[in-house]
Every structure is written in structure tokens, then in C-alpha cells.
Scaffold this motif. Structure first.
Motif, PDB file in Angstrom:
ATOM      1  N   PRO A   1      12.388 -17.090  26.949  1.00  0.00           N
ATOM      2  CA  PRO A   1      12.076 -17.421  28.346  1.00  0.00           C
ATOM      3  C   PRO A   1      13.107 -16.909  29.332  1.00  0.00           C
ATOM      4  N   LYS A   2      14.380 -16.927  28.964  1.00  0.00           N
ATOM      5  CA  LYS A   2      15.448 -16.487  29.864  1.00  0.00           C
ATOM      6  C   LYS A   2      15.304 -15.029  30.261  1.00  0.00           C
ATOM      7  N   PHE A   3      14.645 -14.251  29.404  1.00  0.00           N
ATOM      8  CA  PHE A   3      14.530 -12.819  29.637  1.00  0.00           C
ATOM      9  C   PHE A   3      13.096 -12.392  29.944  1.00  0.00           C
ATOM     10  N   ALA A   4      12.261 -13.356  30.310  1.00  0.00           N
ATOM     11  CA  ALA A   4      10.869 -13.078  30.656  1.00  0.00           C
ATOM     12  C   ALA A   4      10.670 -13.257  32.154  1.00  0.00           C
TER      13      ALA A   4
ATOM     14  N   ARG B   1       2.421  -5.855  20.087  1.00  0.00           N
ATOM     15  CA  ARG B   1       2.881  -7.203  20.420  1.00  0.00           C
ATOM     16  C   ARG B   1       4.397  -7.255  20.358  1.00  0.00           C
ATOM     17  N   TRP B   2       4.977  -8.048  21.267  1.00  0.00           N
ATOM     18  CA  TRP B   2       6.419  -8.239  21.254  1.00  0.00           C
ATOM     19  C   TRP B   2       6.733  -9.670  21.663  1.00  0.00           C
ATOM     20  N   ARG B   3       7.945 -10.059  21.403  1.00  0.00           N
ATOM     21  CA  ARG B   3       8.397 -11.408  21.732  1.00  0.00           C
ATOM     22  C   ARG B   3       9.581 -11.340  22.689  1.00  0.00           C
ATOM     23  N   VAL B   4       9.735 -12.421  23.456  1.00  0.00           N
ATOM     24  CA  VAL B   4      10.829 -12.488  24.403  1.00  0.00           C
ATOM     25  C   VAL B   4      11.203 -13.948  24.621  1.00  0.00           C
TER      26      VAL B   4
ATOM     27  N   GLU C   1       1.049 -16.602  23.688  1.00  0.00           N
ATOM     28  CA  GLU C   1       1.434 -17.992  23.445  1.00  0.00           C
ATOM     29  C   GLU C   1       2.868 -18.214  23.904  1.00  0.00           C
ATOM     30  N   ASP C   2       3.128 -19.408  24.428  1.00  0.00           N
ATOM     31  CA  ASP C   2       4.469 -19.793  24.847  1.00  0.00           C
ATOM     32  C   ASP C   2       4.641 -21.284  24.595  1.00  0.00           C
ATOM     33  N   PRO C   3       5.178 -21.636  23.440  1.00  0.00           N
ATOM     34  CA  PRO C   3       5.355 -23.054  23.125  1.00  0.00           C
ATOM     35  C   PRO C   3       6.362 -23.761  24.018  1.00  0.00           C
ATOM     36  N   THR C   4       7.154 -23.006  24.773  1.00  0.00           N
ATOM     37  CA  THR C   4       8.140 -23.643  25.653  1.00  0.00           C
ATOM     38  C   THR C   4       7.524 -24.117  26.962  1.00  0.00           C
ATOM     39  N   GLY C   5       6.332 -23.620  27.299  1.00  0.00           N
ATOM     40  CA  GLY C   5       5.698 -24.002  28.549  1.00  0.00           C
ATOM     41  C   GLY C   5       6.230 -23.274  29.769  1.00  0.00           C
ATOM     42  N   THR C   6       7.128 -22.310  29.559  1.00  0.00           N
ATOM     43  CA  THR C   6       7.668 -21.542  30.688  1.00  0.00           C
ATOM     44  C   THR C   6       6.567 -20.713  31.348  1.00  0.00           C
ATOM     45  N   LEU C   7       5.780 -20.047  30.535  1.00  0.00           N
ATOM     46  CA  LEU C   7       4.621 -19.282  30.989  1.00  0.00           C
ATOM     47  C   LEU C   7       3.382 -19.800  30.265  1.00  0.00           C
ATOM     48  N   HIS C   8       2.233 -19.267  30.624  1.00  0.00           N
ATOM     49  CA  HIS C   8       0.986 -19.743  30.055  1.00  0.00           C
ATOM     50  C   HIS C   8       0.170 -18.567  29.518  1.00  0.00           C
ATOM     51  N   PRO C   9      -0.649 -18.790  28.500  1.00  0.00           N
ATOM     52  CA  PRO C   9      -1.487 -17.704  27.983  1.00  0.00           C
ATOM     53  C   PRO C   9      -2.285 -17.041  29.105  1.00  0.00           C
ATOM     54  N   GLY C  10      -2.254 -15.716  29.105  1.00  0.00           N
ATOM     55  CA  GLY C  10      -2.926 -14.946  30.143  1.00  0.00           C
ATOM     56  C   GLY C  10      -2.021 -14.494  31.263  1.00  0.00           C
ATOM     57  N   ASP C  11      -0.839 -15.106  31.405  1.00  0.00           N
ATOM     58  CA  ASP C  11       0.101 -14.694  32.454  1.00  0.00           C
ATOM     59  C   ASP C  11       0.613 -13.284  32.212  1.00  0.00           C
ATOM     60  N   LEU C  12       0.806 -12.537  33.287  1.00  0.00           N
ATOM     61  CA  LEU C  12       1.469 -11.241  33.182  1.00  0.00           C
ATOM     62  C   LEU C  12       2.971 -11.453  33.056  1.00  0.00           C
ATOM     63  N   VAL C  13       3.621 -10.609  32.253  1.00  0.00           N
ATOM     64  CA  VAL C  13       5.048 -10.776  32.019  1.00  0.00           C
ATOM     65  C   VAL C  13       5.685  -9.426  31.743  1.00  0.00           C
ATOM     66  N   ALA C  14       6.929  -9.284  32.153  1.00  0.00           N
ATOM     67  CA  ALA C  14       7.763  -8.134  31.798  1.00  0.00           C
ATOM     68  C   ALA C  14       9.014  -8.658  31.121  1.00  0.00           C
TER      69      ALA C  14
ATOM     70  N   GLU D   1      13.096 -12.974  17.851  1.00  0.00           N
ATOM     71  CA  GLU D   1      13.145 -12.181  19.081  1.00  0.00           C
ATOM     72  C   GLU D   1      12.876 -13.030  20.315  1.00  0.00           C
ATOM     73  N   GLY D   2      12.180 -14.132  20.166  1.00  0.00           N
ATOM     74  CA  GLY D   2      11.898 -14.995  21.300  1.00  0.00           C
ATOM     75  C   GLY D   2      10.664 -15.829  21.066  1.00  0.00           C
ATOM     76  N   ALA D   3      10.568 -16.945  21.778  1.00  0.00           N
ATOM     77  CA  ALA D   3       9.454 -17.876  21.575  1.00  0.00           C
ATOM     78  C   ALA D   3       8.152 -17.388  22.177  1.00  0.00           C
ATOM     79  N   ILE D   4       8.220 -16.546  23.208  1.00  0.00           N
ATOM     80  CA  ILE D   4       7.009 -16.113  23.913  1.00  0.00           C
ATOM     81  C   ILE D   4       6.423 -14.887  23.219  1.00  0.00           C
ATOM     82  N   LEU D   5       5.190 -15.006  22.765  1.00  0.00           N
ATOM     83  CA  LEU D   5       4.494 -13.886  22.131  1.00  0.00           C
ATOM     84  C   LEU D   5       3.643 -13.189  23.184  1.00  0.00           C
ATOM     85  N   VAL D   6       3.767 -11.863  23.244  1.00  0.00           N
ATOM     86  CA  VAL D   6       3.156 -11.080  24.313  1.00  0.00           C
ATOM     87  C   VAL D   6       2.305  -9.959  23.738  1.00  0.00           C
ATOM     88  N   GLU D   7       1.131  -9.768  24.321  1.00  0.00           N
ATOM     89  CA  GLU D   7       0.321  -8.599  24.025  1.00  0.00           C
ATOM     90  C   GLU D   7       0.722  -7.483  24.975  1.00  0.00           C
TER      91      GLU D   7
END
Length: 348
Positions: free
Chosen positions: A133-136, A128-131, A73-86, A27-33
Motif C-alpha cells: 500500500p505504501k508504494f501504490a 499481474r504484479w503486487r505492490v 484484491e487488496d486485503p488491507t482495504g487501502t484500495l478496492h477491486p477495480g481501482d486504477l493504480v500505479a 512483493e506486496g498485499a495488493i494484487l494488480v492486473e
């Protein structure tokens, strides 16, 4: 983990699943709470069995397309743990069509796109969901309480972007805008209109409740009359109700060289006695434009984030008339008389 699911086409299938599987890495590299999801008419229609499509290999659809989360978590480095995201709702079709090929999936030509929580992709109403980087879309901390409004704001950001583009066809200096409907889309459309320095009028049937107060707080004028009873001709009309009679009145009410943007979706099956010839004559002789607008691409989501960042946080917070914990999900999906935006909260 927990997830709000339905079986599309099956009335009464809404449930809270306590043992939903973790999001798949595909679903995507970025794991989101998940922090919250907004609830809108689309969710109610899916719950009513009117439409909705499950992802391949499952018989349940996770709801939720208006999202707000916190990066785990975001192994791509696009965002950082704790960042807000939609998470952006729509994904381009696999062909792709000419528009999807250039990331304008909101203008998909063949209808093979997919959408989180609506069409063939799991939604964001889960712990939890994943996204990818292009769609975050990252959000500033100041939007922690209201960032869930980003998806509906992206819809009106696209509408205004297209209004601006159409307006460039000629010398045009609009001054007055009418927004028909004071739901979340209408109020956010009015917000973006005030940010453009326009004189704003909002029309809705509600005579009491929070809507008149929210409109007044924008410095706009609130009306409860019919569109055709207004004593002015707006340069721009943003129609957000989808009510056939309001749509037709709006198309007839625009000033010469006016633009009417239709964002409300009509249910169909109803007829209105109407002089189509007179409308055609007026539109041709006055060089008017009527167009429809739905969904949004990444550029519009980014514009929406900018607009929310410039808005009064207290006003935005007032749009959210109910915040319901996920344990009381059934209450959240039961419409209230004075509801504007209901939010289902997963975490704080």
C-alpha cells in the motif's frame, strides 16, 4: 502468466516469457492486473545491455517501470477491486540512509536503493504484479487511458517541487520558463509550467511531427534554434535532453537569479570546448543555481496524479503516439521516428 524479460548485460536477450511465475506475496498485499506499461530510454538502455540488475535468485529481469493496473484484491482495504493504480518505482535502501529513513528514497545517499524493472526488483511488464500500500498510487477513472504517464510526470513534479523550494531563497517572481527537449519528460515539464501560469517556451530539434502541435496546444512557443540563439533569458530552464552542448548553453542562458534544473542524463565520453571560467563568473555574479533531479518520492507521485487530473485528457492521450499489444512486444521496443511515448498494452 506473460512477462517481458531481459538478461541484463546480454544484448538481444529481450523476450516474452509465456510461463513466468505469479508474483510472490512478499512483493506486496495488493494484487494488480496489468493494463499497460510505458517504454522509455531507460528500457532501451537495459535492452542494449548497458545496465540493469536482476533480483536475487534469478537470471532474468522483468522490464517495465512506468505502470498502470487495475486492483484485483487488496486485503488491507487501502484500495478496492477495480481501482486504477500505479506502482512507485523505487524502494528505499535497507540501511537505511538518512533520506531513505524519512521516505525520501529519491534522494538516497548510498545508492543501495532498488527499482522495479531496473535494479534488483521485477518490473511491471507482466500480467499481474503486487505492490505494498505504501508504494501504490490510486488514480481516478478519468485517467484510465493515460494513467501510464504517472511515472514520468512524477519525475517532473519533483523537479518543479525543488525549483519552487530553491526559489524561496529570495524574493522571486519568475515569469518565463524554457524547456529544452520535447520528449515525454520535456512536454510534461511544459504542462506543469503552464499549470503554474508561466510563459512557456519549448526547444527541440524536430521541425515536423507531433511535437510542435503538442506545444502549441499548451499555449507555449516552440523553437528549433540553439539555446544560445534565443532572444530572451528564461527565469527557469528545465533541461531534458542530456546533450552536453545543450546543457552548457542552458547553464549560460538563465536570467539573473535564475534556476536551471537538469533532468536529462548525459552518456559521457564526449568533450566540449567551453569557457568554464566565464560560466563560473556569470553564475556567481548573477546568483544562479544549477541542480540535478531524478526519480521521485510518494509526495511527488501524488502531485503528479493531481497534475494529470487537471490536464486536458485529449492532450495527454496525444502524448501516447503508439499503443502496442503485448503479443507484438518487439515492435513496441523498436523506436519510431515520430515516437513520443510508446505504451505496451496487457489488457483493456
Amino acid at each position: 502468466m506473460r512477462a517481458i524479460t531481459v538478461a541484463p548485460g546480454v544484448v538481444g536477450s529481450l523476450r516474452l516469457d509465456e510461463a513466468w511465475p505469479e508474483p510472490h506475496p512478499e512483493e506486496g498485499a495488493i494484487l494488480v492486473e496489468a493494463l499497460a506499461v510505458g517504454i522509455c530510454g531507460t528500457d532501451h538502455e537495459i535492452i542494449a545491455g548497458e545496465y540493469g540488475e536482476v533480483p536475487p535468485g534469478t537470471d532474468q529481469l522483468v522490464l517495465g517501470h512506468e505502470s498502470l493496473g487495475r486492483v484485483l484484491e487488496d486485503p488491507t482495504g487501502t484500495l478496492h477491486p477495480g481501482d486504477l493504480v500505479a506502482g512507485i518505482v523505487r524502494r528505499p535502501d535497507p540501511v537505511p540512509c538518512a533520506n531513505c529513513a524519512v521516505d525520501e528514497w529519491d534522494m538516497c545517499r548510498n545508492g543501495r536503493y532498488t527499482e522495479h524493472g531496473i535494479k534488483a526488483l521485477p518490473g511491471f511488464a507482466r500480467d499481474r504484479w503486487r505492490v505494498a500500500p505504501k508504494f501504490a498510487i490510486g488514480l481516478v477513472p478519468a485517467l484510465a487511458n493515460v494513467g501510464v504517464l504517472l511515472e514520468p510526470t512524477s519525475v517532473v513534479a519533483k523537479a518543479w517541487d525543488h525549483i519552487d523550494r530553491i526559489g524561496q531563497r529570495a524574493e522571486w517572481k519568475p515569469q518565463t520558463v524554457l524547456v529544452a527537449g520535447a520528449g515525454p519528460i520535456g512536454l510534461l515539464a511544459a504542462l506543469l509550467a503552464t499549470q503554474r501560469g508561466l510563459t512557456v517556451h519549448v526547444l527541440d530539434r524536430a521541425e515536423t511531427g507531433p511535437k510542435p502541435t503538442l506545444v502549441a496546444a499548451l499555449g507555449a512557443t516552440y523553437h528549433t534554434s540553439r539555446v544560445d540563439e534565443l532572444d530572451f533569458e528564461p527565469d527557469i530552464i528545465v533541461e531534458c535532453t542530456g546533450a552536453p552542448s545543450v546543457v552548457l548553453e542552458a547553464m549560460c542562458k538563465a536570467a539573473p537569479v535564475g534556476i536551471v534544473c537538469l533532468t536529462g542524463v548525459s552518456s559521457g565520453g564526449r568533450t566540449v570546448d567551453f569557457d568554464a571560467g566565464a560560466l563560473n563568473r556569470a553564475m556567481v555574479l548573477e546568483n544562479n543555481v544549477v541542480f540535478g533531479s531524478v526519480n521521485a518520492n510518494r509526495r511527488h507521485w501524488e502531485l503528479a496524479a493531481e497534475a494529470l487530473g487537471q490536464a486536458d485528457p485529449a492532450w495527454l492521450d496525444s502524448l501516447i503516439t503508439r499503443r502496442v499489444p503485448v503479443e507484438a512486444y518487439a515492435e513496441a521496443y523498436h523506436p519510431g521516428q515520430d515516437d513520443i511515448k510508446v505504451v505496451l498494452e496487457f489488457a483493456r
